[in-house]
Design an enzyme around this catalytic site. Sequence first.
Site, mmCIF file in Angstrom:
data_model
loop_
_atom_site.group_PDB
_atom_site.id
_atom_site.type_symbol
_atom_site.label_atom_id
_atom_site.label_comp_id
_atom_site.label_asym_id
_atom_site.label_seq_id
_atom_site.Cartn_x
_atom_site.Cartn_y
_atom_site.Cartn_z
ATOM 1 N N ASN A 97 -6.272 3.461 -0.559
ATOM 2 C CA ASN A 97 -7.691 3.773 -0.470
ATOM 3 C C ASN A 97 -8.105 4.003 0.981
ATOM 4 O OD1 ASN A 97 -7.889 3.243 -3.259
ATOM 5 N ND2 ASN A 97 -8.224 1.064 -2.884
ATOM 6 N N HIS A 110 -3.225 0.212 3.984
ATOM 7 C CA HIS A 110 -2.320 -0.516 3.095
ATOM 8 C C HIS A 110 -2.068 0.296 1.841
ATOM 9 C CE1 HIS A 110 -6.474 -1.796 2.313
ATOM 10 N NE2 HIS A 110 -6.132 -1.865 1.025
HETATM 11 P P1 AMP Z 1 -8.609 -2.288 -0.736
HETATM 12 O O1 AMP Z 1 -9.756 -2.381 -1.701
HETATM 13 O O2 AMP Z 1 -7.742 -1.083 -0.970
HETATM 14 O O3 AMP Z 1 -9.076 -2.414 0.695
HETATM 15 O O4 AMP Z 1 -7.687 -3.510 -1.080
HETATM 16 C C1 AMP Z 1 -7.659 -4.698 -0.352
HETATM 17 C C2 AMP Z 1 -6.753 -5.652 -1.087
HETATM 18 O O5 AMP Z 1 -6.406 -6.704 -0.217
HETATM 19 C C3 AMP Z 1 -7.387 -6.284 -2.335
HETATM 20 O O6 AMP Z 1 -6.574 -5.994 -3.472
HETATM 21 C C4 AMP Z 1 -7.388 -7.766 -1.999
HETATM 22 O O7 AMP Z 1 -7.154 -8.587 -3.121
HETATM 23 C C5 AMP Z 1 -6.284 -7.872 -0.974
HETATM 24 N N1 AMP Z 1 -6.378 -8.980 -0.037
HETATM 25 C C6 AMP Z 1 -7.441 -9.323 0.716
HETATM 26 N N2 AMP Z 1 -7.165 -10.404 1.471
HETATM 27 C C7 AMP Z 1 -5.884 -10.739 1.196
HETATM 28 C C8 AMP Z 1 -5.019 -11.772 1.637
HETATM 29 N N3 AMP Z 1 -5.391 -12.682 2.556
HETATM 30 N N4 AMP Z 1 -3.765 -11.839 1.131
HETATM 31 C C9 AMP Z 1 -3.369 -10.935 0.210
HETATM 32 N N5 AMP Z 1 -4.131 -9.934 -0.246
HETATM 33 C C10 AMP Z 1 -5.385 -9.839 0.213
#
Ligand code: AMP
Length: 146
Positions: A97, A110
Site C-alpha cells: 500500500n 512494506h
Molecule cells: P499498512 O496498512 O499497509 O500500512 O499496514 C501496516 C501493517 O503493519 C498492519 O497490517 C499492522 O497490523 C502492521 N503492524 C503495525 N505495527 C506492527 C508491529 N509492531 N509489529 C508487526 N506488525 C505491525
Amino acid sequence: MSTESAIRTTTDANCIFCKIVAGQIPCHRLFEDGDAIAFLDIAPLADGHALLVPKAHAGRLEDLPPDVVGAVTASLGRVAAAVMKAVGAPGYNVLQNNGAVAGQVVPHVHFHIIPRSANDGLGFRWNAQQRAPEQLAALRSKIGEI
Ligand code: AMP
Ligand code: ZN
C-alpha cells in the site's frame, strides 16, 4: 548489502518499522538479510500474515531506488513459501500500500504476504470498469515516457 546506496542507511527515529529494524521494539522475525527484514504482522488477516520491510526508511515504493527495491523483493517468494508451508495455505497475496487513500497506515515501505485458503473470507472489491480505446489512448499519451 548488495550495492552501495545512501538510502540504505536512512532511518526515522519516530518510525515503528525503523525501530523494529534497529531491534528497539520486538517482532517475531522470520527472515533478515542486509537489505530487508520479515516478521509476523501483529494484527494478521490470516495465520502467517507477514511483512517484508526494507531496512532503509522510505515512505513509499517510488521513494526507494530500483536496486533497493530489487534487493528487498528478491526475498518475497522465499518468505511466502516458508509461511505457506507452515500454515498449510495453498496460495498467497502480496499487497503493498502507498498512501493513506490506498490503505497505508505505517509510512515505511512494506510488502504484506497474506496466505490464502479456500473460503477464507478475504478478497478484493475488483470493480473493473469499461473504457473506450480512445480514452485509453488519451491517458497513455498524458502519462508520457516513463
Ligand atoms: P499498512 O496498512 O499497509 O500500512 O499496514 C501496516 C501493517 O503493519 C498492519 O497490517 C499492522 O497490523 C502492521 N503492524 C503495525 N505495527 C506492527 C508491529 N509492531 N509489529 C508487526 N506488525 C505491525
Ligand atoms: Zn522507517
